[in-house]
Design a protein around this motif. Structure first.
Motif, PDB file in Angstrom:
ATOM      1  N   ASN A  18      -3.416   0.450 -45.150  1.00  0.00           N
ATOM      2  CA  ASN A  18      -4.263   0.537 -46.484  1.00  0.00           C
ATOM      3  C   ASN A  18      -5.406  -0.436 -46.533  1.00  0.00           C
ATOM      4  N   SER A  19      -6.357  -0.111 -47.350  1.00  0.00           N
ATOM      5  CA  SER A  19      -7.396  -0.906 -47.397  1.00  0.00           C
ATOM      6  C   SER A  19      -8.046  -1.395 -46.117  1.00  0.00           C
ATOM      7  N   LEU A  20      -8.254  -0.558 -45.299  1.00  0.00           N
ATOM      8  CA  LEU A  20      -8.870  -1.010 -43.848  1.00  0.00           C
ATOM      9  C   LEU A  20     -10.220  -1.495 -43.978  1.00  0.00           C
ATOM     10  N   THR A  21     -10.395  -2.371 -43.025  1.00  0.00           N
ATOM     11  CA  THR A  21     -11.611  -2.980 -42.826  1.00  0.00           C
ATOM     12  C   THR A  21     -12.192  -2.776 -41.296  1.00  0.00           C
ATOM     13  N   PRO A  22     -13.260  -2.930 -40.999  1.00  0.00           N
ATOM     14  CA  PRO A  22     -13.702  -2.881 -39.334  1.00  0.00           C
ATOM     15  C   PRO A  22     -13.076  -3.730 -38.644  1.00  0.00           C
ATOM     16  N   GLU A  23     -12.641  -5.037 -39.362  1.00  0.00           N
ATOM     17  CA  GLU A  23     -11.936  -5.908 -38.537  1.00  0.00           C
ATOM     18  C   GLU A  23     -10.543  -5.390 -38.111  1.00  0.00           C
ATOM     19  N   ASP A  24     -10.005  -4.348 -38.533  1.00  0.00           N
ATOM     20  CA  ASP A  24      -8.740  -3.771 -38.147  1.00  0.00           C
ATOM     21  C   ASP A  24      -8.985  -2.843 -37.016  1.00  0.00           C
ATOM     22  N   THR A  25     -10.151  -2.556 -36.600  1.00  0.00           N
ATOM     23  CA  THR A  25     -10.464  -1.725 -35.442  1.00  0.00           C
ATOM     24  C   THR A  25      -9.627  -2.630 -34.178  1.00  0.00           C
ATOM     25  N   ALA A  26      -8.807  -1.571 -33.441  1.00  0.00           N
ATOM     26  CA  ALA A  26      -8.122  -2.020 -32.390  1.00  0.00           C
ATOM     27  C   ALA A  26      -7.399  -1.280 -31.762  1.00  0.00           C
ATOM     28  N   VAL A  27      -6.694  -1.359 -30.582  1.00  0.00           N
ATOM     29  CA  VAL A  27      -5.597  -0.540 -30.083  1.00  0.00           C
ATOM     30  C   VAL A  27      -4.379  -1.132 -30.629  1.00  0.00           C
ATOM     31  N   TYR A  28      -3.500  -0.244 -31.275  1.00  0.00           N
ATOM     32  CA  TYR A  28      -2.201  -0.686 -31.735  1.00  0.00           C
ATOM     33  C   TYR A  28      -1.004  -0.329 -30.964  1.00  0.00           C
ATOM     34  N   SER A  29      -0.337  -1.153 -30.777  1.00  0.00           N
ATOM     35  CA  SER A  29       1.001  -0.872 -29.764  1.00  0.00           C
ATOM     36  C   SER A  29       2.331  -1.292 -30.436  1.00  0.00           C
ATOM     37  N   CYS A  30       3.235  -0.340 -30.343  1.00  0.00           N
ATOM     38  CA  CYS A  30       4.556  -0.573 -30.985  1.00  0.00           C
ATOM     39  C   CYS A  30       5.276  -1.242 -29.735  1.00  0.00           C
ATOM     40  N   ALA A  31       6.439  -2.238 -30.258  1.00  0.00           N
ATOM     41  CA  ALA A  31       6.965  -3.026 -29.272  1.00  0.00           C
ATOM     42  C   ALA A  31       8.366  -3.101 -29.722  1.00  0.00           C
ATOM     43  N   ALA A  32       9.400  -3.434 -28.824  1.00  0.00           N
ATOM     44  CA  ALA A  32      10.717  -3.739 -29.381  1.00  0.00           C
ATOM     45  C   ALA A  32      11.228  -4.833 -28.261  1.00  0.00           C
ATOM     46  N   GLY A  33      12.052  -5.865 -28.905  1.00  0.00           N
ATOM     47  CA  GLY A  33      12.414  -6.923 -28.136  1.00  0.00           C
ATOM     48  C   GLY A  33      13.498  -7.740 -29.024  1.00  0.00           C
ATOM     49  N   SER A  34      14.269  -8.614 -28.463  1.00  0.00           N
ATOM     50  CA  SER A  34      15.387  -9.149 -28.968  1.00  0.00           C
ATOM     51  C   SER A  34      14.986 -10.737 -29.512  1.00  0.00           C
ATOM     52  N   GLY A  35      13.766 -11.078 -29.173  1.00  0.00           N
ATOM     53  CA  GLY A  35      13.533 -12.406 -29.841  1.00  0.00           C
ATOM     54  C   GLY A  35      13.302 -12.701 -31.092  1.00  0.00           C
ATOM     55  N   ALA A  36      12.222 -13.900 -31.254  1.00  0.00           N
ATOM     56  CA  ALA A  36      11.309 -14.155 -32.292  1.00  0.00           C
ATOM     57  C   ALA A  36      10.500 -13.062 -32.757  1.00  0.00           C
ATOM     58  N   ALA A  37      10.403 -12.418 -33.887  1.00  0.00           N
ATOM     59  CA  ALA A  37       9.575 -11.263 -34.438  1.00  0.00           C
ATOM     60  C   ALA A  37       8.196 -11.707 -34.120  1.00  0.00           C
ATOM     61  N   ARG A  38       7.413 -12.724 -34.224  1.00  0.00           N
ATOM     62  CA  ARG A  38       6.207 -12.825 -34.232  1.00  0.00           C
ATOM     63  C   ARG A  38       5.652 -13.304 -32.731  1.00  0.00           C
ATOM     64  N   ASP A  39       6.644 -13.479 -31.940  1.00  0.00           N
ATOM     65  CA  ASP A  39       6.304 -13.906 -30.439  1.00  0.00           C
ATOM     66  C   ASP A  39       6.052 -12.799 -29.700  1.00  0.00           C
ATOM     67  N   LEU A  40       4.603 -12.561 -29.147  1.00  0.00           N
ATOM     68  CA  LEU A  40       4.329 -11.694 -28.389  1.00  0.00           C
ATOM     69  C   LEU A  40       5.459 -11.655 -26.864  1.00  0.00           C
ATOM     70  N   GLY A  41       5.907 -12.738 -26.488  1.00  0.00           N
ATOM     71  CA  GLY A  41       6.710 -12.894 -25.177  1.00  0.00           C
ATOM     72  C   GLY A  41       8.300 -12.514 -25.653  1.00  0.00           C
ATOM     73  N   SER A  42       8.492 -12.212 -26.780  1.00  0.00           N
ATOM     74  CA  SER A  42       9.928 -11.678 -27.148  1.00  0.00           C
ATOM     75  C   SER A  42      10.148 -10.377 -26.879  1.00  0.00           C
ATOM     76  N   TYR A  43       9.079  -9.486 -26.612  1.00  0.00           N
ATOM     77  CA  TYR A  43       9.086  -8.091 -26.483  1.00  0.00           C
ATOM     78  C   TYR A  43       9.235  -7.363 -25.204  1.00  0.00           C
ATOM     79  N   ASN A  44      10.091  -6.859 -24.875  1.00  0.00           N
ATOM     80  CA  ASN A  44      10.472  -6.041 -23.483  1.00  0.00           C
ATOM     81  C   ASN A  44       9.742  -4.817 -23.477  1.00  0.00           C
ATOM     82  N   PHE A  45       9.694  -4.126 -24.477  1.00  0.00           N
ATOM     83  CA  PHE A  45       9.496  -2.577 -24.386  1.00  0.00           C
ATOM     84  C   PHE A  45       8.312  -2.361 -25.104  1.00  0.00           C
ATOM     85  N   TRP A  46       7.227  -1.565 -24.530  1.00  0.00           N
ATOM     86  CA  TRP A  46       6.027  -1.227 -24.976  1.00  0.00           C
ATOM     87  C   TRP A  46       5.620   0.214 -24.987  1.00  0.00           C
TER      88      TRP A  46
END
Length: 122
Positions: A84-112
């Motif tokens: 909601n309340s989108l701004t032009p700064e939200d423009t991007a490619v959005y990806s869903c991912a799954a992983g077993s480590g720290a939730a904020r850590d990109l390296g935790s995700y194995n599946f994209w």
């Protein structure tokens, strides 16, 4: 093995809303984090939001807190990102991912997933 298929995205005006969906197949364990990341042109991929598969923990990037909401619908094995309340700064490619480590850590995700484009016009 976990497979992720996103849908949603597209074009919105500033101040508008979009919803992304991530259909999950396979068997993620309860501790798995389901995350959304985004990558704008010329920028690195960044964390947006995540939810544990058991639904007990939710995380947001400061830049989207109060505007975006992540949720999970068990019956459909689907994770949603309501934006909601989108701004032009939200423009991007959005990806869903799954992983077993720290939730904020990109390296935790194995599946994209493939990632839908979100474009917000001013």
């Amino acid at each position: 093995q976990v497979q992720l298929v996103e849908s949603g995205g597209g074009l919105a005006q500033a101040g508008g809303s979009l919803r992304l969906s991530c259909a999950v197949s396979g068997r993620p364990t309860s501790g798995y984090a389901m995350g959304w990341f985004r990558q704008a042109p010329g920028k690195e991929r960044e964390f947006v939001a995540a939810i544990r598969w058991n639904g007990f923990e939710i995380y947001y990037a400061d830049s989207v807190k109060g505007r975006f909401a992540i949720s999970r619908y068990n019956a459909k094995n689907t994770v949603y990102l309501q934006m909601n309340s989108l701004t032009p700064e939200d423009t991007a490619v959005y990806s869903c991912a799954a992983g077993s480590g720290a939730a904020r850590d990109l390296g935790s995700y194995n599946f994209w997933g493939q990632g839908p484009q979100v474009t917000v016009s001013s």
